[in-house]
Write a protein that holds these residues in place. Sequence first.
Motif, PDB file in Angstrom:
ATOM      1  N   ALA A  38       2.730   5.253 -13.282  1.00 41.09           N
ATOM      2  CA  ALA A  38       2.765   6.855 -12.590  1.00 41.09           C
ATOM      3  C   ALA A  38       3.733   7.545 -12.916  1.00 41.09           C
ATOM      4  O   ALA A  38       3.795   8.550 -12.419  1.00 41.09           O
ATOM      5  CB  ALA A  38       2.402   6.620 -10.982  1.00 41.09           C
TER       6      ALA A  38
ATOM      7  N   GLN B 133       1.511   1.797  -3.528  1.00 40.73           N
ATOM      8  CA  GLN B 133       0.440   2.654  -4.373  1.00 40.73           C
ATOM      9  C   GLN B 133       0.129   3.985  -3.888  1.00 40.73           C
ATOM     10  O   GLN B 133      -0.330   4.884  -4.736  1.00 40.73           O
ATOM     11  CB  GLN B 133      -0.981   1.866  -3.792  1.00 40.73           C
ATOM     12  CG  GLN B 133      -0.727   0.381  -4.333  1.00 40.73           C
ATOM     13  CD  GLN B 133      -1.882  -0.631  -3.891  1.00 40.73           C
ATOM     14  OE1 GLN B 133      -2.256  -0.504  -2.562  1.00 40.73           O
ATOM     15  NE2 GLN B 133      -2.506  -1.537  -4.767  1.00 40.73           N
ATOM     16  N   LYS B 134       0.625   4.182  -2.551  1.00 38.95           N
ATOM     17  CA  LYS B 134       0.227   5.752  -2.329  1.00 38.95           C
ATOM     18  C   LYS B 134       1.389   6.668  -2.888  1.00 38.95           C
ATOM     19  O   LYS B 134       1.063   7.623  -3.169  1.00 38.95           O
ATOM     20  CB  LYS B 134       0.387   5.795  -0.613  1.00 38.95           C
ATOM     21  CG  LYS B 134       0.074   7.342  -0.196  1.00 38.95           C
ATOM     22  CD  LYS B 134      -1.322   7.820  -0.177  1.00 38.95           C
ATOM     23  CE  LYS B 134      -2.052   6.921   0.826  1.00 38.95           C
ATOM     24  NZ  LYS B 134      -3.631   7.629   0.913  1.00 38.95           N
TER      25      LYS B 134
ATOM     26  N   SER C 168       0.902  -1.071   0.061  1.00 39.95           N
ATOM     27  CA  SER C 168       0.056   0.034   0.013  1.00 39.95           C
ATOM     28  C   SER C 168       0.935   1.157   0.058  1.00 39.95           C
ATOM     29  O   SER C 168       0.399   2.384  -0.533  1.00 39.95           O
ATOM     30  CB  SER C 168      -0.910   0.148   1.135  1.00 39.95           C
ATOM     31  OG  SER C 168      -0.092  -0.081   2.354  1.00 39.95           O
TER      32      SER C 168
ATOM     33  N   SER D  40       1.408  11.255  -3.637  1.00 40.64           N
ATOM     34  CA  SER D  40       1.337  11.696  -2.319  1.00 40.64           C
ATOM     35  C   SER D  40       2.483  12.656  -1.931  1.00 40.64           C
ATOM     36  O   SER D  40       2.497  13.303  -1.122  1.00 40.64           O
ATOM     37  CB  SER D  40       1.296  10.315  -1.126  1.00 40.64           C
ATOM     38  OG  SER D  40       2.472   9.653  -1.370  1.00 40.64           O
TER      39      SER D  40
ATOM     40  N   ALA E 172       2.650   6.013  -5.594  1.00 40.33           N
ATOM     41  CA  ALA E 172       2.263   6.284  -7.154  1.00 40.33           C
ATOM     42  C   ALA E 172       1.087   7.064  -7.403  1.00 40.33           C
ATOM     43  O   ALA E 172       0.906   7.438  -8.545  1.00 40.33           O
ATOM     44  CB  ALA E 172       2.180   4.652  -7.518  1.00 40.33           C
ATOM     45  N   SER E 173       0.326   7.365  -6.310  1.00 37.26           N
ATOM     46  CA  SER E 173      -0.775   8.200  -6.535  1.00 37.26           C
ATOM     47  C   SER E 173      -0.333   9.578  -6.537  1.00 37.26           C
ATOM     48  O   SER E 173      -1.348  10.575  -6.671  1.00 37.26           O
ATOM     49  CB  SER E 173      -2.014   7.903  -5.329  1.00 37.26           C
ATOM     50  OG  SER E 173      -1.374   8.331  -4.043  1.00 37.26           O
TER      51      SER E 173
ATOM     52  N   THR F 295       3.083  10.607 -14.797  1.00 31.04           N
ATOM     53  CA  THR F 295       1.954  11.245 -14.400  1.00 31.04           C
ATOM     54  C   THR F 295       2.377  12.044 -12.789  1.00 31.04           C
ATOM     55  O   THR F 295       2.980  12.947 -12.212  1.00 31.04           O
ATOM     56  CB  THR F 295       0.811  10.849 -14.140  1.00 31.04           C
ATOM     57  OG1 THR F 295       0.872   9.507 -13.457  1.00 31.04           O
ATOM     58  CG2 THR F 295       0.157  10.499 -15.820  1.00 31.04           C
ATOM     59  N   HIS F 296       1.945  10.999 -11.735  1.00 36.06           N
ATOM     60  CA  HIS F 296       2.174  11.504 -10.353  1.00 36.06           C
ATOM     61  C   HIS F 296       3.635  11.359  -9.918  1.00 36.06           C
ATOM     62  O   HIS F 296       4.012  11.918  -8.779  1.00 36.06           O
ATOM     63  CB  HIS F 296       1.056  10.444  -9.624  1.00 36.06           C
ATOM     64  CG  HIS F 296      -0.087  10.528  -9.613  1.00 36.06           C
ATOM     65  ND1 HIS F 296      -0.759  11.859  -9.963  1.00 36.06           N
ATOM     66  CD2 HIS F 296      -0.919   9.668 -10.081  1.00 36.06           C
ATOM     67  CE1 HIS F 296      -2.114  11.469 -10.198  1.00 36.06           C
ATOM     68  NE2 HIS F 296      -2.360  10.321 -10.261  1.00 36.06           N
TER      69      HIS F 296
ATOM     70  N   VAL G  66       2.720  -0.695 -11.238  1.00 34.70           N
ATOM     71  CA  VAL G  66       2.200   0.153 -10.389  1.00 34.70           C
ATOM     72  C   VAL G  66       3.159   1.822 -10.728  1.00 34.70           C
ATOM     73  O   VAL G  66       2.594   2.857 -10.946  1.00 34.70           O
ATOM     74  CB  VAL G  66       1.910   0.087  -8.830  1.00 34.70           C
ATOM     75  CG1 VAL G  66       1.580   1.416  -8.368  1.00 34.70           C
ATOM     76  CG2 VAL G  66       0.886  -1.005  -8.760  1.00 34.70           C
TER      77      VAL G  66
END
Length: 391
Positions: free
Chosen positions: A304, A273-274, A270, A279, A276-277, A307-308, A300
């Motif tokens: 990203a 994932q964070k 997780s 954060s 890659a979002s 982008t992120h 993942v």
Amino acid sequence: MTSKPRVFDIRGQSLKLETEADVEPLLDGYDPKFIEEIYLGGNTIGVGASKAFAAFIDKTESLSIADLSNIFVGRLISEIPLALDHLCTSLLPKQTLTVIDLSDNAFGERSIAPLLPLLSHNRFQTLRLKNNGLGPAAGIRIANALRESAKLTKAEGKVSNLRTVICGQNRLENGSASAWAAAFEEHGTLEEVRMPQNGIRMAGIRELARGLKKNPNLRYLDLQDNTFTDDTDEGLSAVDAWADVLASLPALHTFNLSDCVLSHGGEIPSVLQKLASGSNPKLVDLRLQNNNLDASSVAVLADAISTHLFALKRLDLQDNDADEDDEVYDTLREALTARGGRLLVTEEDEEEEGEEEEEKEEEEKPATQTATAEEVLEKELGDLMGKVRLE
């Protein structure tokens, strides 16, 4: 008029200094009133010698850096606290002190008592305590002293000066993690924290997340070689705790999670994932070596990267479970290369990076070194001799 030296440096000379008389010749020619930096590392210093250095430090008026790393090799456990007491007592009143380095000294719990007043009262910026054999009990006492310094500073209506804490290779384990978390939270001003190779497991990792969350200016975080997951009921709790904390660290630039067992059974962590979002939009250097990450976890990051993860320039994914030839690595490498960055997947990638860094260092060296006074004098004498004619 010759300027007074501002740096006293005997690093790496392997001197065995026992008495005050051994130290006196080294201090000759130095006026302590002008000294701003002292480097004693790489020598072995006895009680008498420490007393002499302490007397010198007592007279300094603008001391900024005190490097006391690796100064007790071969010393008896009975000597170290006495020698350390002389040095720490002399440093205690120095309000100009910004950096204290005590790394590579085998303190253990038996020798740290002289450190505690210094750590709890001196408002320095950087503390380096690497490879001191502390263990959890000594770790608690060190952390509590740092917390006390923050409390005293707040009582004066001031903000803590502490910015950097380096405390790696010290077997801090879970037992001291709560104390460190409380110290970090009390200061709230940290920009760099390095705590690799401390045997901290899930419960302790969760505690560190709680404390470091209160440091929004944190830029550099190194938790390498501590354990985030296993197959117990605690499972992914530490990974999830850090996923929850990341948004509270908007300044994060470098994050070292190598050798942390981020994935135990092939699951996508997780925390990954964070990240890659998006954060942490200022993240430039992400180190994820040897974390059991398979192709789905790497994907993942690949999804990203443009982008992120737009600021990322260095990504270390060596020794993970995805095949080195997987196309997800091609996506990452192309994106990072386009922005002048680097992906590390193989040993060859790491070697290439090292070679390029060496070449860059060579290029940055000045083409010609400034001539010493002796060289100038020799040249002038040579020129004069060349003009002499024998009649």
